[in-house]
Design an enzyme around this catalytic site. Structure first.
Site, PDB file in Angstrom:
ATOM      1  N   LEU A 135       0.872  -1.140  -0.036  1.00  0.00           N
ATOM      2  CA  LEU A 135       0.055  -0.001   0.123  1.00  0.00           C
ATOM      3  C   LEU A 135       0.999   1.245  -0.019  1.00  0.00           C
ATOM      4  CD1 LEU A 135      -3.066  -0.736   2.353  1.00  0.00           C
ATOM      5  CD2 LEU A 135      -3.031  -0.858  -0.041  1.00  0.00           C
ATOM      6  N   HIS A 136       2.160   1.214  -0.316  1.00  0.00           N
ATOM      7  CA  HIS A 136       3.006   2.254  -0.306  1.00  0.00           C
ATOM      8  C   HIS A 136       3.528   2.789   0.770  1.00  0.00           C
ATOM      9  CE1 HIS A 136       0.227   2.782  -4.061  1.00  0.00           C
ATOM     10  NE2 HIS A 136       0.912   1.706  -4.190  1.00  0.00           N
ATOM     11  N   HIS A 137       3.026   2.228   2.280  1.00  0.00           N
ATOM     12  CA  HIS A 137       3.273   2.621   3.451  1.00  0.00           C
ATOM     13  C   HIS A 137       4.607   2.443   4.232  1.00  0.00           C
ATOM     14  CE1 HIS A 137      -1.453   2.777   3.762  1.00  0.00           C
ATOM     15  NE2 HIS A 137      -0.827   3.422   2.731  1.00  0.00           N
ATOM     16  N   GLN A 138       5.783   2.360   3.113  1.00  0.00           N
ATOM     17  CA  GLN A 138       7.064   1.936   3.937  1.00  0.00           C
ATOM     18  C   GLN A 138       7.419   2.960   5.060  1.00  0.00           C
ATOM     19  OE1 GLN A 138       6.723   2.458   0.616  1.00  0.00           O
ATOM     20  NE2 GLN A 138       6.742   0.325  -0.010  1.00  0.00           N
TER      21      GLN A 138
END
Length: 670
Positions: free
Chosen positions: A598-601
Site C-alpha cells: 500500500l506504499h506505506h514504507q
C-alpha cells in the site's frame, strides 16, 4: 468544446498507459556529454538523442500527429499545457546560490514544510523535486490506479523474495512511489487516517518526546479542513485548516451492506479517526467537491507567487554537502539542464524525499552503516543505521465475492463515459469521484492479536467492486496492471468473473512482525537502491492474514450480503495447485501469490533518542551526529502505526516546521 477536448485528452491518457512495454511516442533531449545525463533518464539513445518513452497506443499516435501543427512543447512534453507550472519569481531562470533552507523532496511532508517555513517573508526556501508537476487528469480520483504506470511514479521493485508476490510479473513485488510535486499524494487513493492514540503514545514512550497522541493531534488538526456531515464538530477534528477531508460523494449500496454487516458482528459505525472506539466507517478522503486535493495543491499551489519560496520540479538532488571535519551540512548538489549544480543552505538542509529516496540520499552523502558505505566506495561522514529497519503495510486483493444483483458495483465500462466526465467537470458528483472504488474502512482485532489495548491488527478496505472491475472489452485493466499482476495467472484465477458485479474487502496487515531493509546498489545516485521487504517471514503475519480472511467471510455471511447473493469466488491460482480451496493452506498460498504493497514504507530513517542503536534522527528530526541536517517525512516513523501514511507525513511536515522555526527564532503561526 472544453468537454470534448478534456474527454479526448482523458482517453488519450488512458490509452497511453494500456501497455507496460511497447514504445511509441518519444521526447528527445540533446546529449552533450554522456556522463552528464542521469542514468534513470536513459531510456534509450538514438543518433545522439535521449528518448523518453510513453507506452504505445494508436490513439497517442493519432492525437499527437493531429496536434503537432497546432501545439509545440518546449521540452517535447505533449501534456505540458495541462500541468501546474511553478515558475521562479522575478524572471529567474535558475535558483539562487544560497537560501536559508534547502528542502529535498516536494512530497506530502516537504510540501507542508516548505509552505509553513515560507510564511515568514524574511525566510528563503528552495524546494527541489525530481518529478513533474501534477495536471488536470491527476485531479480525477477514479484515475488513481492508472498513474501507477506513468512518469508520475518511481518504478521501484523489491528484490526477489521466494514465497511472496509469486503471481506478480517476474514474481517481484512492485513498490510504486509518487514522482511529482506533491509526491505520492498525487497518485494515491487519498485515504485519510491518523492512527490510534496508542500508536503515538508508544512512540513517545520510547523516548521520542513531543510525539504523544495529544501532541501530534494539534498538527493533524492544524492541516485539516473537515466536512464530514457532523463528525467535524467533535473536539479532535478541525474545519479551519487547508487540507480538505470529506466523504466520497458517489457510493454504491455495497458500503451500506458493509457497515450493517459490521454492526451485526459488533463493529459500530463510527468516525474511524476518533480516538475512543474501533469500528467501521465510510472512507474519509483528501478531496473537495469530488476532486483530488494533493499536498501540492493545498500547500504550494496557492503560494507559488511567494518570492521567498522557489520550487524546482524535475530537479533531482544527488548529494547532501557535509563538511567531513565539522560534520555540518551546508548545501545540496542537484541536476538541472543535464549538469550538476550546487546550492548552499545558510541554516539547514532538510531531507523530505520519502522512505526510499531519503535513506538512499543519506547513504550516498556518507551518512549510513559504515561497513556498507565503505563497500560501495563512499567516504563515511557518520556511521548510522540508515535503512536498517523497514516496515510496510501489505494487503491481499484476491478475496472476491460474486453478487446476484447487476449494476450494483462500480465497473470501468460503466464509469468512464462522457456523461460521467460532464458531471464530474460540473460539480464533481459522478462515479469519477470514487478513489478506485474504495468506499469504507474497518478496523478489527483478530483472535491472534496479543495487544491488550484497542489497537487493530487488520484494516479492512471495502471496495464497491474488486480487481476485476476494470476488465471489460477494451477497458484499461489499470488496477491489475498497476499492481503488476501476471496476466496469465489473473485470467486463470478470475477470467470467468471479469467485468461482473462483485464486492471485496481487502485486508491490510497493520503491524507486521516481519522487518525489511534498504541498502545501496552502488554509488550512482540515479540507480534505484536495493529494497528487501522480507514480507511474511514471520509466521504470525501469515496467520493474521488468514484470520482476517475468515472475518471477511463472516461479514459476507450476514443478512445484508446474503440479500445480494454474495458468494466467495473460488479462484484457481496456478501457484496453489494441490491445496484445497478455502483451507487455511489455500489462503496462505493465495496471500503469497497476490502480495501487494500500500506504499506505506516507514522507519528507514528511524526516529529515536540518543543511545537508541536503531535511530537515525532524534525526536526533533535532526540527524544524529550531523549538524543542520534533518529528515522530515514518513521514513522517521519508528514503529508500525494503524494508518495510511499520507496524513501522518503531512502532520510530520507541520510539526517539523514549528521545530525548525523554534530553533532559528522564526515566528510561529498556529
Amino acid at each position: 468544446m472544453f468537454l470534448k477536448l478534456f474527454f479526448t485528452l482523458s482517453i488519450l491518457f488512458i490509452g497511453s498507459i494500456s501497455s507496460d512495454t511497447d514504445e511509441a511516442v518519444v521526447e528527445t533531449v540533446d546529449i552533450q556529454e554522456e556522463n552528464e545525463i542521469p542514468n534513470s533518464f536513459k531510456a534509450e539513445t538514438r543518433n545522439g538523442k535521449l528518448l523518453f518513452s510513453y507506452p504505445h497506443s494508436p490513439i497517442v499516435d493519432m492525437v499527437v500527429q493531429s496536434q503537432s501543427a497546432h501545439y509545440a512543447s518546449k521540452n517535447g512534453d505533449f501534456f505540458e499545457f495541462l500541468r501546474d507550472p511553478y515558475p521562479l519569481p522575478d524572471g529567474l531562470k535558475q535558483p539562487l546560490q544560497e537560501y536559508d533552507f534547502v528542502i529535498i523532496g516536494a512530497g506530502s511532508a516537504g510540501s507542508a514544510l516548505a509552505s509553513r517555513l515560507s510564511e515568514d517573508r524574511n525566510t528563503t526556501v528552495l524546494l527541489l523535486e525530481a518529478g513533474r508537476t501534477e495536471m488536470l487528469l491527476t485531479d480525477i480520483p477514479a484515475l488513481a490506479p492508472y498513474f501507477q504506470s506513468t512518469d508520475y511514479t518511481w518504478q521501484y521493485y523489491m528484490e526477489p523474495q521466494p514465497g511472496v508476490c509469486t503471481g506478480m510479473q517476474n514474481q517481484r513485488c512492485f513498490w510504486p512511489r509518487g514522482k511529482a510535486v506533491g509526491g505520492t499524494s498525487v497518485i494515491n487513493y487519498m485515504i485519510y487516517t491518523r492512527g490510534r492514540p496508542q500508536d503515538w503514545d508508544r512512540i513517545a514512550a520510547d523516548g521520542n518526546y513531543g510525539w504523544s497522541y495529544n501532541e501530534v493531534l494539534k498538527y493533524y488538526m492544524k492541516s485539516e479542513k473537515a466536512n464530514l456531515k457532523g463528525f467535524e464538530k467533535t473536539y479532535h477534528r478541525s474545519r479551519d485548516g487547508v487540507m480538505p477531508v470529506e466523504f466520497v460523494p458517489k457510493k454504491t449500496k455495497l458500503v451500506g451492506a458493509f457497515l450493517e454487516a459490521g454492526r451485526i458482528l459488533g463493529h459500530p459505525t463510527v468516525d474511524y479517526n476518533a480516538p475512543e472506539t474501533l469500528g467501521f466507517g465510510k472512507v474519509q478522503v483528501t478531496q473537495s467537491g469530488g476532486r483530488r486535493q494533493s499536498a501540492a495543491k493545498v500547500f504550494l499551489h496557492t503560494h507559488k507567487k511567494r518570492k521567498n519560496l522557489h520550487i524546482m520540479p524535475e530537479t533531482p538532488a544527488t548529494k547532501i554537502l557535509i563538511d567531513s571535519e565539522t560534520k555540518i551540512a551546508f548545501g545540496v548538489e542537484y541536476v538541472m539542464n543535464k549538469r550538476i549544480h550546487a546550492v548552499r543552505a545558510r541554516k539547514e538542509v532538510i531531507l523530505s524525499a520519502g522512505p526510499i529516496a531519503s535513506p538512499q540520499l543519506l547513504m550516498l552523502s556518507g551518512v549510513g552503516p559504515q561497513e556498507h558505505l565503505i563497500s560501495k566506495g563512499i567516504p563515511v561522514v557518520q556511521d548510522l543505521p540508515v535503512g536498517k529497519t523497514l516496515y510496510d503495510h501489505i494487503c491481499f486483493p484476491g478475496l472476491i465475492f460474486t453478487l446476484n444483483k447487476t449494476g450494483i458495483s462500480f465497473t470501468e465500462s460503466r464509469s468512464l463515459t462522457i456523461p460521467a466526465f460532464s458531471d464530474w467537470l460540473r460539480d464533481g458528483d459522478s462515479v469519477l469521484s470514487s478513489p478506485g472504488a474504495v468506499e469504507g474502512i474497518g478496523y478489527i482485532k483478530t483472535p491472534l492479536s496479543g495487544d491488550p489495548e484497542p489497537v487493530p491488527d487488520i484494516e479492512l478496505i471495502a471496495i464497491g467492486g474488486s480487481i476485476v472491475s476494470d476488465g471489460g472489452p477494451g477497458d484499461s485493466k489499470a488496477v491489475r496492471r498497476g499492481m503488476k499482476i501476471d496476466d496469465k495467472l489473473f485470467n486463470e484465477a478470475f477470467g470467468e468473473i471479469d467485468n461482473t458485479d462483485t464486492w471485496s474487502a481487502i485486508p491490510v496487515l497493520l503491524h507486521p512482525k516481519s522487518v525489511g531493509y534498504i541498502e545501496l546498489m552502488n554509488d550512482i545516485p540515479f540507480h534505484h537502491p536495493r529494497m528487501v521487504g522480507n514480507y511474511l517471514t514471520h509466521q504470525i503475519d501469515v496467520a493474521t492474514f488468514v484470520a482476517s480472511i475468515r472475518h471477511i467471510q463472516a461479514l459476507a455471511d450476514t443478512e445484508p450480503f446474503k440479500k445480494l447473493g454474495a458468494k466467495v469466488h473460488p479462484a484457481k491460482f496456478s501457484t496453489c495447485q494441490g491445496t484445497q480451496f478455502d483451507s487455511d493452506e489455500y489462503w496462505e498460498c493465495a496471500v503469497r501469490t497476490l502480495t501487494a504493497t500500500l506504499h506505506h514504507q516507514i522507519a528507514t530513517c528511524r526516529m529515536g533518542p540518543v543511545g537508541d542503536p536503531r535511530a537515525v534522527v532524534d525526536p526533533e528530526l535532526r540527524v544524529h551526529g550531523v549538524q543542520r541536517l534533518r529528515v522530515v517525512d514518513s521514513s522517521v516513523i519508528p514503529r508500525t502505526v494503524s494508518a495510511h501514511t499520507n496524513a501522518p507525513a503531512i502532520m510530520i511536515g507541520e510539526k517539523a516546521a514549528d521545530l525548525i522555526k523554534g530553533t532559528w527564532g522564526i515566528p510561529i503561526k498556529f
